[in-house]
Design a protein around this motif. Structure first.
Motif, PDB file in Angstrom:
ATOM      1  N   ASP A 163       0.831  -1.204   0.000  1.00 20.76           N
ATOM      2  CA  ASP A 163       0.000   0.000   0.000  1.00 20.76           C
ATOM      3  C   ASP A 163       0.866   1.255   0.000  1.00 20.76           C
ATOM      4  O   ASP A 163       0.378   2.362   0.234  1.00 20.76           O
ATOM      5  N   HIS A 184      -3.242  -0.355  -9.419  1.00 16.57           N
ATOM      6  CA  HIS A 184      -4.540  -0.253  -8.739  1.00 16.57           C
ATOM      7  C   HIS A 184      -5.377  -1.516  -8.952  1.00 16.57           C
ATOM      8  O   HIS A 184      -5.944  -2.065  -8.005  1.00 16.57           O
ATOM      9  N   SER A 187      -4.423  -4.499  -6.897  1.00 18.64           N
ATOM     10  CA  SER A 187      -4.345  -4.288  -5.453  1.00 18.64           C
ATOM     11  C   SER A 187      -5.674  -4.609  -4.777  1.00 18.64           C
ATOM     12  O   SER A 187      -6.690  -4.849  -5.438  1.00 18.64           O
ATOM     13  N   ARG A 189      -7.396  -2.541  -3.409  1.00 18.79           N
ATOM     14  CA  ARG A 189      -8.245  -1.366  -3.631  1.00 18.79           C
ATOM     15  C   ARG A 189      -8.954  -1.405  -4.977  1.00 18.79           C
ATOM     16  O   ARG A 189      -9.563  -0.406  -5.397  1.00 18.79           O
ATOM     17  N   CYS A 190      -8.914  -2.537  -5.668  1.00 19.49           N
ATOM     18  CA  CYS A 190      -9.385  -2.601  -7.053  1.00 19.49           C
ATOM     19  C   CYS A 190     -10.860  -2.240  -7.219  1.00 19.49           C
ATOM     20  O   CYS A 190     -11.270  -1.798  -8.294  1.00 19.49           O
ATOM     21  N   ALA A 192     -12.403   0.079  -5.482  1.00 22.32           N
ATOM     22  CA  ALA A 192     -12.571   1.493  -5.122  1.00 22.32           C
ATOM     23  C   ALA A 192     -12.148   2.365  -6.314  1.00 22.32           C
ATOM     24  O   ALA A 192     -11.605   1.865  -7.307  1.00 22.32           O
ATOM     25  N   GLY A 216     -10.555   5.442  -0.372  1.00 24.60           N
ATOM     26  CA  GLY A 216     -10.482   3.987  -0.449  1.00 24.60           C
ATOM     27  C   GLY A 216      -9.752   3.477  -1.669  1.00 24.60           C
ATOM     28  O   GLY A 216      -9.412   2.295  -1.742  1.00 24.60           O
ATOM     29  N   GLY A 217      -9.497   4.350  -2.649  1.00 28.50           N
ATOM     30  CA  GLY A 217      -8.896   3.919  -3.903  1.00 28.50           C
ATOM     31  C   GLY A 217      -7.495   4.451  -4.128  1.00 28.50           C
ATOM     32  O   GLY A 217      -6.717   4.619  -3.192  1.00 28.50           O
ATOM     33  N   THR A 218      -7.197   4.746  -5.400  1.00 30.54           N
ATOM     34  CA  THR A 218      -5.850   5.165  -5.798  1.00 30.54           C
ATOM     35  C   THR A 218      -5.899   6.491  -6.536  1.00 30.54           C
ATOM     36  O   THR A 218      -6.693   6.657  -7.470  1.00 30.54           O
ATOM     37  N   ASP A 256      -8.460   7.790   3.493  1.00 32.47           N
ATOM     38  CA  ASP A 256      -7.687   6.594   3.155  1.00 32.47           C
ATOM     39  C   ASP A 256      -7.567   6.484   1.646  1.00 32.47           C
ATOM     40  O   ASP A 256      -8.559   6.308   0.936  1.00 32.47           O
ATOM     41  N   LEU A 257      -6.362   6.610   1.133  1.00 30.25           N
ATOM     42  CA  LEU A 257      -6.114   6.453  -0.300  1.00 30.25           C
ATOM     43  C   LEU A 257      -4.653   6.073  -0.524  1.00 30.25           C
ATOM     44  O   LEU A 257      -3.829   6.166   0.371  1.00 30.25           O
ATOM     45  N   ARG A 258      -4.371   5.635  -1.734  1.00 31.24           N
ATOM     46  CA  ARG A 258      -2.987   5.342  -2.126  1.00 31.24           C
ATOM     47  C   ARG A 258      -2.599   6.287  -3.247  1.00 31.24           C
ATOM     48  O   ARG A 258      -3.428   6.616  -4.107  1.00 31.24           O
TER      49      ARG A 258
END
Length: 430
Positions: A163, A184, A187, A189-190, A192, A216-218, A256-258
């Motif tokens: 992450d 993405h 991961s 998180r796919c 999101a 929650g996503g990228t 929360d994100l990447r």
């Protein structure tokens, strides 16, 4: 506990209502039917994560339903007449579990929960496989068997499981956006959001709104070195602490994100020149991926061209043109400043030209230049190409102008203008 959807098949009204009350009290969603004959329609509409079915029902027993259905969700059987042979037969025909009446509510919910969780996991894996098959050409971008490409593919798979922030470096057209999307999609998180934006377009006002949309996503930040200096402290806070500060509210919001960033320039040079914060670069470099230019892997160029030609030939419903020795020579001597993106464009143009029975890689490459008038003789080459296309289409359609225009994908008026401009004698062609 997660919220699941349970389809109940139970002919006894009191038992059916009792099961619905139990399941809905848990926070799940329940749909109850009195018989199994119409279950396939409800599976399609209700999309349950698990089916709870009585064994003895009118029209069709639970075992008969189990033996004949091909629905996807796991099936748990429940019966007051349960015995070892019935349970064994149920398991042999694919039942997830078998519960005896009177049932223990905690055990029933535990079995249903495990079955539903397994179903959701399978569904998630199926969606992931589908994404892997539709990664917008990533497999083509990373096509090749050089050691560098093998390592890059392995690294992308490894990075996707983390992450941490990722910095993707590479020339324009090398596929940085596709790599970010792949990270993405591979991961957790796919499911999101994946949001791509140029860092040069961001400011302190829109950063919180962008971050919220990605929750929650990228977040993919292209051209990261062009990020405005006044925004970089806020971006550092988002990367380091997961907080976005809305200037109008003055209260930081945890999101929360990447973050995956990309650049086509040397970020260390941007730091040295004072355009980019060193601490921000350090945080963005959780992983550092470097995409090779197309000219750095010449052995892959012809292979990629063949794949692109096949793809576009399928898209335009025509045969893929075969590469001649002259075509390969052109491919190998071109410098490919636009990298893989340029190669794809040339392949598409070559297929469209070949569909009309003309063209070569050299002509496709020349025709893809930004300004046809900028090269000596190119205007004439383009005119000759159009003359060939129109002449061939006129012959194929026996001179019918409407059909010829449709074949060429242009309007009737445009076709007339081109015939006059190119000096074509329609009668002499027929």
């Amino acid at each position: 506990m997660s919220k699941y959807r349970v389809l109940i098949l139970e002919d006894d009204r009191l038992m059916r209502n009792s099961l619905v009350d139990l399941i809905e009290a848990t926070g799940w969603t329940a749909k109850a039917l009195s018989r199994a004959t119409d279950v396939d329609r409800w599976v399609t509409q209700f999309k349950p994560d698990v089916i709870l079915s009585d064994v003895r029902m009118p029209d069709m027993t639970g075992l008969e339903f189990l033996k004949t259905t091909d629905v996807a969700p796991p099936i748990v059987l429940i019966s007051a007449h349960g015995d070892i042979p019935t349970a064994v037969e149920a398991m042999n025909h694919g039942a997830y579990g078998f519960i005896e009446k009177p049932y223990n509510p905690k055990r029933l919910l535990l079995v249903l929960s495990h079955a539903a969780e397994q179903h959701q996991m399978r569904a998630s894996n199926a969606r992931l496989k589908e994404r892997l098959q539709q990664l917008s050409g990533l497999d083509r971008v990373l096509l090749g068997q050089t050691p560098d490409m093998n390592r890059l593919r392995d690294t992308i798979a490894m990075v996707a499981g983390s992450d941490a922030a990722v910095l993707v470096q590479g020339e324009t057209g090398s596929g940085k956006d596709l790599v970010a999307r792949a990270i993405h999609d591979l991961s957790v998180r796919c499911d999101a959001p994946f949001v791509a934006i140029s860092a040069a377009q961001m400011n302190a006002g829109n950063l919180p709104h962008i971050a919220r949309s990605v929750a929650g996503g990228t977040l993919f930040l292209d051209e990261i070195c062009a990020c405005p200096p006044e925004l970089q402290p806020s971006l550092l806070r988002l990367v380091e602490d997961g907080e976005a500060l809305d200037p109008s509210e003055g209260i930081p919001e945890r999101i929360d994100l990447r973050i995956v960033a990309a650049t086509n320039e040397d970020p260390d040079t941007a730091v040295t020149q004072g355009r980019f914060r060193q601490d921000l670069l350090f945080r963005l470099r959780g992983f550092d991926l470097r995409l090779p230019s197309l000219r750095a892997r010449p052995d892959d160029i012809a292979l990629m061209m063949v794949r692109f030609l096949q793809d576009f030939a399928s898209l335009y419903e025509t045969a893929a043109p075969e590469l001649t020795e002259a075509d390969i020579s052109v491919l190998m001597t071109h410098d490919w400043p636009g990298n893989v993106r340029e190669l794809r464009n040339v392949a598409e143009r070559a297929v469209m030209m070949a569909k009309q029975g003309v063209g070569s890689v050299q002509e496709a490459l020349a025709g893809a230049s930004l300004d046809p008038a900028s090269r000596p003789g190119l205007r004439e080459a383009v005119a000759a190409f159009e003359r060939q296309m129109i002449s061939k289409a006129l012959k194929a359609n026996a001179g019918r102008m409407d059909d010829t225009a449709d074949t060429l994908g242009i309007g009737r008026r445009t076709l007339n203008e081109k015939i006059v401009k190119l000096g074509l004698d329609k009668d002499s062609l027929l």
